[in-house]
Design a protein around this motif. Structure first.
Motif, PDB file in Angstrom:
ATOM      1  N   LEU A  36       0.832  -1.207   0.000  1.00  0.00           N
ATOM      2  CA  LEU A  36       0.000   0.000   0.000  1.00  0.00           C
ATOM      3  C   LEU A  36       0.869   1.260   0.000  1.00  0.00           C
ATOM      4  CD1 LEU A  36      -2.804   1.339   0.191  1.00  0.00           C
ATOM      5  CD2 LEU A  36      -2.573   1.211   2.688  1.00  0.00           C
ATOM      6  N   VAL A  37       1.913   1.272   0.808  1.00  0.00           N
ATOM      7  CA  VAL A  37       2.814   2.432   0.858  1.00  0.00           C
ATOM      8  C   VAL A  37       3.428   2.687  -0.519  1.00  0.00           C
ATOM      9  CG1 VAL A  37       5.020   3.248   1.777  1.00  0.00           C
ATOM     10  CG2 VAL A  37       3.302   2.295   3.314  1.00  0.00           C
ATOM     11  N   ASN A  38       3.880   1.625  -1.167  1.00  0.00           N
ATOM     12  CA  ASN A  38       4.449   1.785  -2.506  1.00  0.00           C
ATOM     13  C   ASN A  38       3.410   2.293  -3.499  1.00  0.00           C
ATOM     14  OD1 ASN A  38       6.951   0.936  -1.632  1.00  0.00           O
ATOM     15  ND2 ASN A  38       6.724  -1.163  -2.361  1.00  0.00           N
ATOM     16  N   ARG A  39       2.191   1.811  -3.385  1.00  0.00           N
ATOM     17  CA  ARG A  39       1.121   2.254  -4.287  1.00  0.00           C
ATOM     18  C   ARG A  39       0.817   3.739  -4.066  1.00  0.00           C
ATOM     19  NH1 ARG A  39      -1.282   1.010  -8.921  1.00  0.00           N
ATOM     20  NH2 ARG A  39      -1.131  -1.191  -8.313  1.00  0.00           N
ATOM     21  N   LEU A  40       0.689   4.167  -2.813  1.00  0.00           N
ATOM     22  CA  LEU A  40       0.326   5.554  -2.525  1.00  0.00           C
ATOM     23  C   LEU A  40       1.436   6.528  -2.885  1.00  0.00           C
ATOM     24  CD1 LEU A  40      -1.565   5.212   0.889  1.00  0.00           C
ATOM     25  CD2 LEU A  40      -2.505   5.204  -1.427  1.00  0.00           C
ATOM     26  N   THR A  41       2.692   6.123  -2.718  1.00  0.00           N
ATOM     27  CA  THR A  41       3.810   7.012  -3.037  1.00  0.00           C
ATOM     28  C   THR A  41       4.281   6.864  -4.484  1.00  0.00           C
ATOM     29  OG1 THR A  41       5.428   5.379  -2.248  1.00  0.00           O
ATOM     30  CG2 THR A  41       4.642   7.010  -0.654  1.00  0.00           C
ATOM     31  N   GLN A  42       3.729   5.877  -5.201  1.00  0.00           N
ATOM     32  CA  GLN A  42       4.135   5.577  -6.577  1.00  0.00           C
ATOM     33  C   GLN A  42       5.641   5.322  -6.666  1.00  0.00           C
ATOM     34  OE1 GLN A  42       2.426   8.115  -9.672  1.00  0.00           O
ATOM     35  NE2 GLN A  42       0.893   8.838  -8.206  1.00  0.00           N
ATOM     36  N   THR A  43       6.156   4.605  -5.681  1.00  0.00           N
ATOM     37  CA  THR A  43       7.553   4.195  -5.677  1.00  0.00           C
ATOM     38  C   THR A  43       7.615   2.710  -5.356  1.00  0.00           C
ATOM     39  OG1 THR A  43       7.935   4.516  -3.309  1.00  0.00           O
ATOM     40  CG2 THR A  43       8.214   6.449  -4.734  1.00  0.00           C
ATOM     41  N   ARG A  44       8.828   2.184  -5.303  1.00  0.00           N
ATOM     42  CA  ARG A  44       9.059   0.837  -4.786  1.00  0.00           C
ATOM     43  C   ARG A  44      10.049   0.930  -3.636  1.00  0.00           C
ATOM     44  NH1 ARG A  44      10.158  -2.350 -10.311  1.00  0.00           N
ATOM     45  NH2 ARG A  44      11.091  -0.343 -10.817  1.00  0.00           N
ATOM     46  N   ALA A  45       9.852   1.955  -2.797  1.00  0.00           N
ATOM     47  CA  ALA A  45      10.818   2.250  -1.744  1.00  0.00           C
ATOM     48  C   ALA A  45      10.736   1.286  -0.580  1.00  0.00           C
ATOM     49  CB  ALA A  45      10.619   3.685  -1.241  1.00  0.00           C
ATOM     50  N   ALA A  46       9.563   0.689  -0.331  1.00  0.00           N
ATOM     51  CA  ALA A  46       9.422  -0.262   0.773  1.00  0.00           C
ATOM     52  C   ALA A  46       9.655  -1.676   0.254  1.00  0.00           C
ATOM     53  CB  ALA A  46       8.026  -0.149   1.388  1.00  0.00           C
ATOM     54  N   VAL A 132      -8.699   7.098  12.742  1.00  0.00           N
ATOM     55  CA  VAL A 132      -8.305   5.834  12.104  1.00  0.00           C
ATOM     56  C   VAL A 132      -9.171   5.595  10.874  1.00  0.00           C
ATOM     57  CG1 VAL A 132      -8.117   3.320  12.378  1.00  0.00           C
ATOM     58  CG2 VAL A 132      -7.582   4.827  14.313  1.00  0.00           C
ATOM     59  N   LEU A 133      -8.528   5.147   9.787  1.00  0.00           N
ATOM     60  CA  LEU A 133      -9.245   4.644   8.623  1.00  0.00           C
ATOM     61  C   LEU A 133      -8.999   3.145   8.552  1.00  0.00           C
ATOM     62  CD1 LEU A 133      -8.522   7.316   5.834  1.00  0.00           C
ATOM     63  CD2 LEU A 133     -10.659   6.942   7.090  1.00  0.00           C
ATOM     64  N   VAL A 134     -10.072   2.359   8.547  1.00  0.00           N
ATOM     65  CA  VAL A 134      -9.971   0.900   8.460  1.00  0.00           C
ATOM     66  C   VAL A 134      -9.971   0.513   6.985  1.00  0.00           C
ATOM     67  CG1 VAL A 134     -11.077  -1.288   9.028  1.00  0.00           C
ATOM     68  CG2 VAL A 134     -11.146   0.617  10.669  1.00  0.00           C
ATOM     69  N   LEU A 135      -8.904  -0.158   6.545  1.00  0.00           N
ATOM     70  CA  LEU A 135      -8.735  -0.497   5.130  1.00  0.00           C
ATOM     71  C   LEU A 135      -8.836  -2.007   4.936  1.00  0.00           C
ATOM     72  CD1 LEU A 135      -5.707   1.845   4.283  1.00  0.00           C
ATOM     73  CD2 LEU A 135      -8.144   2.388   4.374  1.00  0.00           C
ATOM     74  N   ALA A 136      -9.869  -2.442   4.218  1.00  0.00           N
ATOM     75  CA  ALA A 136     -10.040  -3.858   3.892  1.00  0.00           C
ATOM     76  C   ALA A 136      -9.274  -4.138   2.600  1.00  0.00           C
ATOM     77  CB  ALA A 136     -11.521  -4.188   3.743  1.00  0.00           C
ATOM     78  N   PRO A 161     -12.980  -0.563   1.266  1.00  0.00           N
ATOM     79  CA  PRO A 161     -12.474  -1.686   0.452  1.00  0.00           C
ATOM     80  C   PRO A 161     -11.462  -1.186  -0.567  1.00  0.00           C
ATOM     81  CG  PRO A 161     -14.664  -1.038  -0.291  1.00  0.00           C
ATOM     82  CD  PRO A 161     -14.364  -0.184   0.912  1.00  0.00           C
ATOM     83  N   LEU A 162     -10.368  -1.920  -0.718  1.00  0.00           N
ATOM     84  CA  LEU A 162      -9.361  -1.514  -1.711  1.00  0.00           C
ATOM     85  C   LEU A 162      -8.442  -2.679  -2.048  1.00  0.00           C
ATOM     86  CD1 LEU A 162      -6.430  -1.095  -0.080  1.00  0.00           C
ATOM     87  CD2 LEU A 162      -7.516   0.987   0.651  1.00  0.00           C
ATOM     88  N   SER A 163      -7.650  -2.471  -3.097  1.00  0.00           N
ATOM     89  CA  SER A 163      -6.596  -3.408  -3.485  1.00  0.00           C
ATOM     90  C   SER A 163      -5.304  -2.620  -3.653  1.00  0.00           C
ATOM     91  CB  SER A 163      -6.942  -4.133  -4.786  1.00  0.00           C
ATOM     92  OG  SER A 163      -5.807  -4.844  -5.266  1.00  0.00           O
ATOM     93  N   ALA A 164      -4.394  -2.769  -2.688  1.00  0.00           N
ATOM     94  CA  ALA A 164      -3.114  -2.076  -2.791  1.00  0.00           C
ATOM     95  C   ALA A 164      -2.323  -2.567  -3.997  1.00  0.00           C
ATOM     96  CB  ALA A 164      -2.303  -2.289  -1.512  1.00  0.00           C
ATOM     97  N   HIS A 168      -7.218  -0.536  -6.863  1.00  0.00           N
ATOM     98  CA  HIS A 168      -8.655  -0.326  -6.679  1.00  0.00           C
ATOM     99  C   HIS A 168      -8.920   0.405  -5.360  1.00  0.00           C
ATOM    100  CE1 HIS A 168     -12.857  -1.046  -5.850  1.00  0.00           C
ATOM    101  NE2 HIS A 168     -12.608  -2.010  -4.958  1.00  0.00           N
ATOM    102  N   GLY A 169      -9.581   1.567  -5.422  1.00  0.00           N
ATOM    103  CA  GLY A 169      -9.974   2.308  -4.229  1.00  0.00           C
ATOM    104  C   GLY A 169      -8.916   3.221  -3.649  1.00  0.00           C
ATOM    105  N   THR A 170      -7.692   3.212  -4.177  1.00  0.00           N
ATOM    106  CA  THR A 170      -6.622   4.005  -3.555  1.00  0.00           C
ATOM    107  C   THR A 170      -6.774   5.498  -3.837  1.00  0.00           C
ATOM    108  OG1 THR A 170      -5.184   3.500  -5.450  1.00  0.00           O
ATOM    109  CG2 THR A 170      -4.949   2.125  -3.492  1.00  0.00           C
TER     110      THR A 170
END
Length: 449
Positions: A36-46, A132-136, A161-164, A168-170
């Motif tokens: 999810l972190v990589n998806r949100l930052t558009q990197t592959r840092a993690a 808090v945001l609960v992420l399924a 609901p999302l798919s890291a 989907h949903g990000t």
């Protein structure tokens, strides 16, 4: 697997601007937090791997959305029922991230459903009183969004609901994050910060040194080699200076044979060296300088870092400092200075940052052209330049063309007359004259046009 340095997520730390807030990402092991972190930052840092528990320390990245930049903190998987020291340390790191955050993203595996571990983490988040945001997560097909409904039972609000993995949903998630953040947070780190990579083979005390420098348990420390798996940035303010300290995974020999987590961990360490100004190369005082330490120092030199060799665990060391100094001078081209420290007792820790500043100032300084040319004139008198077929090399004049690190251009009558031995001699004389021990000086010998 390299990072894109042009992406805003990687650029923001050098802008000096204030960030909109801090977002911590927490959850049970292997629920997709780093994905999810990589998806949100558009990197592959993690570092992402199918093995549970890859992330152990807090990793901070800058995320940009809708003109806002905020800090995203990836954390290790929290398994409160696991009694192992490393797992307990991971949980402590996650709690610290929650305490510092303005908003928490609680990531759950929608395909696995609600587990006792999820409920334990939810209890901690409820007591923290943080938004808090609960992420399924792992809902790869929007038709399965109903899988998220089970997480209403946690009492932390409507699940998202999302798919890291697939995104989907990000986008909607980012909209909600920006809306919930306070709009102000810690300032981003500017270009004036001194970037320091802590390098060494496994288990030489890199994480202990970082914790001693910052005065808190910022990263996990364990006697188990390979505890650190990512390159972890920590910002430290001291005496009006800003340092970005980067703890890294242990570097081993024969890296081509590394696979999986170990491969990507070492790749992050190499990338940390590439973006650092100063490298601290740790040597275990109980063992002395070994071949692997020399290889790590060469990695720092090739990354164009100014280098300090740190003799760690000095409180239990048995080697003589003068013996190590002589070995460094004989075996390392940059001839780096040596500092002895003990992370356990604190000996030498304060002096170490002073030496880092000294190395950085030499790393970014410029040699005045008149001084450089007086030095070249002395070289012509000190040793006869090489010759061939009656034609002798002549050092005509020079100038520094780059800093951070220094690069010198020396104009000569015929570069083909230069020998490797003479070139190294000029470099060593330059290093000695201008006190550039440990600085990666580059010299270009070019024909005068």
């Amino acid at each position: 697997m390299s990072e894109d340095s042009s992406h805003p997520a990687n650029q923001a730390l050098a802008t000096g601007e204030s960030l909109a807030g801090t977002v911590a990402v927490v959850g049970f092991p292997n629920v997709g937090k780093s994905t999810l972190v990589n998806r949100l930052t558009q990197t592959r840092a993690a570092v992402v791997h199918e093995t549970p528990g890859v992330t152990r320390d807090r990793k901070e990245l800058v995320c940009e959305w809708a003109g806002q930049r905020f800090l995203l903190v990836d954390t290790g998987g929290v398994d409160i029922a696991d009694p192992s020291p490393i797992t307990r340390g991971v949980a402590d790191q996650a709690r610290a991230a929650v305490a510092e955050a303005d908003l928490v993203l609680f990531v759950l595996d929608a395909r696995a459903g609600l587990t006792p571990g999820d409920e334990e983490i939810a209890a901690i988040l409820r007591s923290s009183r943080k938004p808090v945001l609960v992420l399924a997560n792992k809902i790869d097909d929007p038709a399965q969004d109903a899988l998220a409904l089970e997480f209403h039972r946690l009492g932390l609000g409507d699940p998202v609901p999302l798919s890291a993995l697939h995104g989907h949903g990000t986008g909607d998630l980012l909209d909600e994050i920006v809306e919930l953040l306070p709009g102000r947070g810690r300032p981003a780190v500017g270009d004036e910060a001194i970037r320091v990579a802590i390098l060494g083979r496994p288990n030489v005390g890199k994480s202990s040194l970082l914790n001693a420098l910052v005065g808190q348990e910022r990263v996990l420390v364990s006697e188990v080699p390979g505890t650190t798996r990512d390159a972890i940035d920590t910002v430290l303010e001291r005496d009006g200076r800003t340092f970005v300290l980067v703890d890294t995974a242990g570097l081993r020999r024969k890296r081509r044979q590394r696979q999986g987590i170990e491969y990507y961990s070492e790749l992050r360490a190499l990338q940390a060296a590439d973006r650092a100004d100063v490298a601290l190369v740790l040597v275990d005082a109980a063992e002395g300088l070994v071949e692997q330490d020399v290889a790590v120092a060469e990695t720092a030199r090739k990354a164009q870092c100014s280098t300090l060799v740190v003799l760690s665990k000095w409180d239990v060391g048995t080697v003589e400092i003068d013996e190590i100094r002589a070995e460094l001078r004989r075996r390392l081209r940059q001839r780096p200075p040596l500092v002895a420290v003990s992370a356990r007792t604190g000996r030498g820790i304060g002096r170490l940052l002073e030496r880092v500043v000294e190395q950085y100032e030499k790393h970014s300084a410029r040699i005045p052209t008149p001084e450089l040319n007086r030095f070249l004139g002395e070289l012509r008198q000190a040793r006869q330049p090489p010759s061939r077929n009656g034609k002798r090399l002549n050092l005509l004049y020079g100038t520094q063309v780059h800093a951070r690190p220094p690069r010198i251009r020396i104009f000569v009558n015929d570069p083909s007359l230069l020998t490797r031995d003479y070139g190294y001699w000029v470099e060593n004389q330059l290093r000695e004259r201008f006190q550039l021990a440990g600085i990666p000086v580059a010299i270009d010998f070019v024909r005068r046009s």
